[in-house]
Design a protein around this motif. Structure first.
Motif, PDB file in Angstrom:
ATOM      1  N   ASP A 164       0.824  -1.211   0.000  1.00 23.95           N
ATOM      2  CA  ASP A 164       0.000   0.000   0.000  1.00 23.95           C
ATOM      3  C   ASP A 164       0.859   1.262   0.000  1.00 23.95           C
ATOM      4  OD1 ASP A 164      -2.234  -1.677   0.224  1.00 23.95           O
ATOM      5  OD2 ASP A 164      -2.133  -1.662   2.402  1.00 23.95           O
TER       6      ASP A 164
ATOM      7  N   THR B 275      -0.894  -1.529  -4.524  1.00 23.31           N
ATOM      8  CA  THR B 275      -2.353  -1.580  -4.477  1.00 23.31           C
ATOM      9  C   THR B 275      -2.978  -0.193  -4.421  1.00 23.31           C
ATOM     10  OG1 THR B 275      -2.305  -1.699  -2.078  1.00 23.31           O
ATOM     11  CG2 THR B 275      -2.361  -3.782  -3.259  1.00 23.31           C
TER      12      THR B 275
ATOM     13  N   ILE C  11      -6.138   1.213  -2.343  1.00 20.32           N
ATOM     14  CA  ILE C  11      -7.012   0.778  -1.255  1.00 20.32           C
ATOM     15  C   ILE C  11      -7.885   1.953  -0.819  1.00 20.32           C
ATOM     16  CG2 ILE C  11      -5.198   1.129   0.464  1.00 20.32           C
ATOM     17  CD1 ILE C  11      -6.524  -1.232   2.018  1.00 20.32           C
TER      18      ILE C  11
ATOM     19  N   ARG D  89     -11.776   1.693   0.589  1.00 18.87           N
ATOM     20  CA  ARG D  89     -13.051   1.007   0.794  1.00 18.87           C
ATOM     21  C   ARG D  89     -14.107   1.958   1.349  1.00 18.87           C
ATOM     22  NH1 ARG D  89      -9.861  -0.648   5.087  1.00 18.87           N
ATOM     23  NH2 ARG D  89      -9.157  -2.547   4.108  1.00 18.87           N
ATOM     24  N   VAL D  90     -15.361   1.583   1.150  1.00 25.29           N
ATOM     25  CA  VAL D  90     -16.486   2.296   1.746  1.00 25.29           C
ATOM     26  C   VAL D  90     -16.754   1.622   3.091  1.00 25.29           C
ATOM     27  CG1 VAL D  90     -18.930   2.878   1.538  1.00 25.29           C
ATOM     28  CG2 VAL D  90     -17.457   2.886  -0.497  1.00 25.29           C
ATOM     29  N   GLN D  91     -16.885   2.433   4.123  1.00 27.24           N
ATOM     30  CA  GLN D  91     -17.153   1.876   5.445  1.00 27.24           C
ATOM     31  C   GLN D  91     -18.640   1.604   5.596  1.00 27.24           C
ATOM     32  OE1 GLN D  91     -16.255   4.324   8.862  1.00 27.24           O
ATOM     33  NE2 GLN D  91     -15.693   2.522  10.031  1.00 27.24           N
ATOM     34  N   LYS D  92     -18.960   0.353   5.748  1.00 31.84           N
ATOM     35  CA  LYS D  92     -20.364  -0.053   5.901  1.00 31.84           C
ATOM     36  C   LYS D  92     -20.728  -0.072   7.382  1.00 31.84           C
ATOM     37  CE  LYS D  92     -20.950  -1.116   1.524  1.00 31.84           C
ATOM     38  NZ  LYS D  92     -21.836  -0.438   0.646  1.00 31.84           N
TER      39      LYS D  92
ATOM     40  N   ASN E 138     -19.217  -2.550  10.175  1.00 34.44           N
ATOM     41  CA  ASN E 138     -17.903  -3.061   9.768  1.00 34.44           C
ATOM     42  C   ASN E 138     -16.837  -2.279  10.521  1.00 34.44           C
ATOM     43  OD1 ASN E 138     -15.522  -3.817   8.520  1.00 34.44           O
ATOM     44  ND2 ASN E 138     -16.375  -3.774   6.474  1.00 34.44           N
TER      45      ASN E 138
ATOM     46  N   GLY F 232     -12.876   3.258   6.511  1.00 35.53           N
ATOM     47  CA  GLY F 232     -13.201   3.492   5.112  1.00 35.53           C
ATOM     48  C   GLY F 232     -13.794   4.873   4.924  1.00 35.53           C
TER      49      GLY F 232
ATOM     50  N   SER G   6     -19.153   5.968  -1.813  1.00 33.70           N
ATOM     51  CA  SER G   6     -18.366   5.345  -2.880  1.00 33.70           C
ATOM     52  C   SER G   6     -17.667   6.389  -3.747  1.00 33.70           C
ATOM     53  CB  SER G   6     -19.253   4.433  -3.739  1.00 33.70           C
ATOM     54  OG  SER G   6     -20.306   5.170  -4.316  1.00 33.70           O
TER      55      SER G   6
ATOM     56  N   ALA H 275     -14.468   7.246  -1.992  1.00 31.93           N
ATOM     57  CA  ALA H 275     -13.521   6.139  -2.117  1.00 31.93           C
ATOM     58  C   ALA H 275     -12.918   6.109  -3.528  1.00 31.93           C
ATOM     59  CB  ALA H 275     -14.208   4.815  -1.802  1.00 31.93           C
TER      60      ALA H 275
END
Length: 96
Positions: A9, A63, A65, A67-70, A73, A77, A81, A84
């Motif tokens: 990363d 990479t 990286i 992500r969307v934090q749901k 979870n 993130g 979206s 992100a």
């Protein structure tokens, strides 16, 4: 011997953690500690370009990286979206 890293990363470390990957790892760590950064992982940078060169890393699969934090979870993130995606595009620009 050819050594390569299959997941690294680099751009996230540069953009999100504000790390200058051209500095040796020990220097990055020292700067973060001296700045009083307390976020988990500060002062514990694990890789930078000088160490990769010294270790003769010939190939790295870097990479993106972002992500969307749901809800529910625990992984960090972004809230949407679109955010992100923009972060991933920034990381791609860093590699280029």
């Amino acid at each position: 011997m050819l050594i390569f890293d299959g997941h690294l990363d680099l751009a996230m470390n540069a953009l999100i953690w504000n790390r200058d990957l051209n500095l040796p790892v020990q220097e990055m760590r020292r700067l973060e500690i001296e700045a009083g950064l307390t976020k988990k992982g500060c002062g514990r940078g694990t890789v930078a370009f000088p160490e990769m060169r010294r270790g003769k890393v010939g190939l790295s699969i870097a990479t993106l990286i972002a992500r969307v934090q749901k809800p529910g979870n625990p992984l960090p993130g972004f809230r949407a979206s679109e955010i992100a995606f923009a972060a991933a595009q920034g990381q791609l620009a860093y590699y280029r």
